[in-house]
Design a protein around this motif. Sequence first.
Motif, PDB file in Angstrom:
ATOM      1  N   GLU A   1      -8.545   8.692   0.275  1.00  0.00           N
ATOM      2  CA  GLU A   1      -9.724   8.170  -0.414  1.00  0.00           C
ATOM      3  C   GLU A   1     -10.253   9.160  -1.445  1.00  0.00           C
TER       4      GLU A   1
ATOM      5  N   ALA B   1      -5.493   2.563  -8.019  1.00  0.00           N
ATOM      6  CA  ALA B   1      -6.503   3.329  -7.288  1.00  0.00           C
ATOM      7  C   ALA B   1      -7.660   2.427  -6.834  1.00  0.00           C
ATOM      8  N   VAL B   2      -8.087   1.536  -7.723  1.00  0.00           N
ATOM      9  CA  VAL B   2      -9.167   0.596  -7.383  1.00  0.00           C
ATOM     10  C   VAL B   2      -8.745  -0.320  -6.240  1.00  0.00           C
TER      11      VAL B   2
ATOM     12  N   LEU C   1      -8.730   1.479  -2.938  1.00  0.00           N
ATOM     13  CA  LEU C   1     -10.071   1.740  -2.420  1.00  0.00           C
ATOM     14  C   LEU C   1     -10.727   0.479  -1.872  1.00  0.00           C
ATOM     15  N   ILE C   2     -10.433  -0.663  -2.498  1.00  0.00           N
ATOM     16  CA  ILE C   2     -11.031  -1.934  -2.065  1.00  0.00           C
ATOM     17  C   ILE C   2     -10.387  -2.457  -0.792  1.00  0.00           C
TER      18      ILE C   2
ATOM     19  N   LEU D   1      -7.960   9.217  -4.418  1.00  0.00           N
ATOM     20  CA  LEU D   1      -8.126   8.026  -5.252  1.00  0.00           C
ATOM     21  C   LEU D   1      -9.361   8.140  -6.143  1.00  0.00           C
ATOM     22  N   ILE D   2     -10.434   8.666  -5.582  1.00  0.00           N
ATOM     23  CA  ILE D   2     -11.668   8.823  -6.358  1.00  0.00           C
ATOM     24  C   ILE D   2     -11.468   9.827  -7.488  1.00  0.00           C
TER      25      ILE D   2
ATOM     26  N   SER E   1       0.829  -1.205   0.000  1.00  0.00           N
ATOM     27  CA  SER E   1       0.000   0.000   0.000  1.00  0.00           C
ATOM     28  C   SER E   1       0.864   1.256   0.000  1.00  0.00           C
TER      29      SER E   1
END
Length: 243
Positions: free
Chosen positions: A182, A237-238, A241-242, A185-186, A118
């Motif tokens: 977060e 990014a996905v 977020l997961i 990332l979005i 990460s």
Amino acid sequence: MTYTYNITGMTCNGCKASVEKNLTALDRVTDVAVNLEKGEAEITMSSHISTQDLQKALPEKYQITEKKERNVFESSNAMSMPAESKESKLQQLKPLLLIIFYIVSASVLLHYKNWSWSAFMLDFMGLFCIVFSFFKMLDLKGFPESFSMYDPLAKRVPIYGKIYPFLETALGLMFLMRFQIELALIITLVILGITTIGVTKTLLDKKAIRCACLGTVLKLPMTEATLIENAIMIVMAVLMLIF
């Protein structure tokens, strides 16, 4: 067929990007390569377009006149080809590949003693945004024109292309400082998703244009490499977020 034209009125990279954008927009034009220093443009067409029609596509400040004609299917003698056409796709992409190599290396070295996937991904994304925005900052006037040639949002909202380098810098700082990750990332998913749609369409249409991922200073062709670099960032990014 590829034709060479003299173009007067160009004074900066912004002018160069404007000429490339307007000429590339013509239906039968498949590639435009402008040499600002020489005041020339090499235009590849699926069928001939008159100089008068090319002139109509340009703003009044630019004047275009035909210089010479070259058939791309004729002799491929290297001595008669422009220097840029002698370069392989790999050679043209060398700056991009080197930059990504150094970003990956730096991200690995920051964490090799205490490895964390990460942390590696956040630093990679942060360095990626900072470095790529730096090259865009070198020509803030020319970048929006070049970017709008393939980014759907930049085509419709010109101000977006102007703020994009600053937005990319902000995202880089947010990743590196671990600030509102977060949200960062979005935003990354949204802007890269939009750009990827434009890049995919350009590749499917087989239009040979310049990639603005490293601004206008480095002359990078739009290739699958642009799609891959966007995909890497989107996947990271996905995953972040997961997990």
